[in-house]
Design an enzyme around this catalytic site. Sequence first.
Site, PDB file in Angstrom:
ATOM      1  N   LEU A  92      20.057  26.006  61.764  1.00  0.00           N
ATOM      2  CA  LEU A  92      18.800  26.121  62.526  1.00  0.00           C
ATOM      3  C   LEU A  92      19.441  25.785  64.153  1.00  0.00           C
ATOM      4  O   LEU A  92      20.036  24.499  64.281  1.00  0.00           O
ATOM      5  CB  LEU A  92      17.682  25.436  62.319  1.00  0.00           C
ATOM      6  N   ASN A 106      13.086  19.000  55.198  1.00  0.00           N
ATOM      7  CA  ASN A 106      14.257  19.423  54.149  1.00  0.00           C
ATOM      8  C   ASN A 106      14.491  18.458  53.115  1.00  0.00           C
ATOM      9  O   ASN A 106      14.024  17.379  53.040  1.00  0.00           O
ATOM     10  CB  ASN A 106      15.420  19.594  54.963  1.00  0.00           C
ATOM     11  N   HIS A 108      17.251  17.730  50.375  1.00  0.00           N
ATOM     12  CA  HIS A 108      18.888  17.847  49.935  1.00  0.00           C
ATOM     13  C   HIS A 108      19.240  17.079  48.949  1.00  0.00           C
ATOM     14  O   HIS A 108      18.767  15.923  48.564  1.00  0.00           O
ATOM     15  CB  HIS A 108      19.432  17.055  51.548  1.00  0.00           C
ATOM     16  N   SER A 135      17.102  13.506  48.715  1.00  0.00           N
ATOM     17  CA  SER A 135      16.593  12.982  49.765  1.00  0.00           C
ATOM     18  C   SER A 135      15.426  14.000  50.424  1.00  0.00           C
ATOM     19  O   SER A 135      16.098  15.237  50.613  1.00  0.00           O
ATOM     20  CB  SER A 135      17.593  12.639  51.095  1.00  0.00           C
ATOM     21  N   ASP A 144      21.706  17.890  58.270  1.00  0.00           N
ATOM     22  CA  ASP A 144      21.473  16.663  57.073  1.00  0.00           C
ATOM     23  C   ASP A 144      21.290  15.329  57.601  1.00  0.00           C
ATOM     24  O   ASP A 144      21.351  14.277  57.177  1.00  0.00           O
ATOM     25  CB  ASP A 144      22.204  16.683  55.870  1.00  0.00           C
TER      26      ASP A 144
HETATM   27  C1  GRF Z   1      18.335  22.572  46.084  1.00  0.00           C
HETATM   28  O1  GRF Z   1      19.117  21.862  45.560  1.00  0.00           O
HETATM   29  C2  GRF Z   1      17.725  21.928  47.522  1.00  0.00           C
HETATM   30  O2  GRF Z   1      18.029  20.649  47.672  1.00  0.00           O
HETATM   31  C3  GRF Z   1      18.988  22.575  48.387  1.00  0.00           C
HETATM   32  O3  GRF Z   1      19.337  23.801  47.799  1.00  0.00           O
HETATM   33  C4  GRF Z   1      18.874  23.925  46.552  1.00  0.00           C
HETATM   34  C5  GRF Z   1      17.773  25.150  46.458  1.00  0.00           C
HETATM   35  O4  GRF Z   1      17.272  25.301  45.258  1.00  0.00           O
HETATM   36  N1  GRF Z   1      18.781  22.310  49.508  1.00  0.00           N
HETATM   37  P1  GRF Z   1      15.816  26.323  44.841  1.00  0.00           P
HETATM   38  O5  GRF Z   1      16.349  27.471  45.733  1.00  0.00           O
HETATM   39  O6  GRF Z   1      14.754  25.646  45.474  1.00  0.00           O
HETATM   40  O7  GRF Z   1      15.993  26.432  43.393  1.00  0.00           O
END
Ligand code: GRF
Length: 215
Positions: A92, A106, A108, A135, A144
């Site tokens: 972003l 977010n 992560h 997280s 992040d």
């Molecule tokens: C997840 O592991 C999330 O933490 C990361 O990307 C993945 C997305 O998975 N940022 P989904 O599209 O929600 O199944």
Amino acid sequence: MGTECPVTVLVSGRGSNLRALVDAQTHFRVSAVISNHSGAPALQFAREHGIYVECVERKDFANLAEFKAAVLGAVVKTKPNLVALAGFMMVLQPEFVDEFEGRLLNVHPSLLPDFAGLDTHQRVIEAKAEEHGCSVHFVDRGVDTGQLIAQAKVSVSEADTTQTLEARVLELEHRIYPWTVNAICKNAISLTGTKLVYSTSARAEAKQNNFIIFD
Ligand code: GRF
């Protein structure tokens, strides 16, 4: 933020976290889903659930700056109380982060600040880390690096593969992300200046669920 807290979710792919959010929306409502990939399964899911959808793709813009401005414009137009990134594969721009400061979340797949960035499960295995997890954090201008709100842990065993780790961590993501969004929307978690304040009930729920909180 109230029971009618509209949340715009940004997705690029599978959308399992989007599903988890939709399934658990009690104090918020997923009112819009925005994607940068027209083929994202997440978009299909949103359409099937009657959620407002918009797709903004890089190929339709002359340069990256115009594309990113259009993504921001699409999100602003949805008038969200909160914006939740859920597998949104785009860095972003500062203007985006500033527009939604304190309202941009977010999830992560690592115990930040460890393993920021991509391929976290593989890197955890290579590093022979004993613990892993996920997280939920506010997004700032870094990658992040924003203020942590909640984490959940899994232990890593020698038998683990990237697939087994991903599955266990994802299960936690699906619990902790909706929990956090609900808690923020009912003011059980709030940001006062740079300090996070958790209500007594949020603390109790976090403890019950083995979520780590940051106050
Ligand atoms: C997840 O592991 C999330 O933490 C990361 O990307 C993945 C997305 O998975 N940022 P989904 O599209 O929600 O199944």
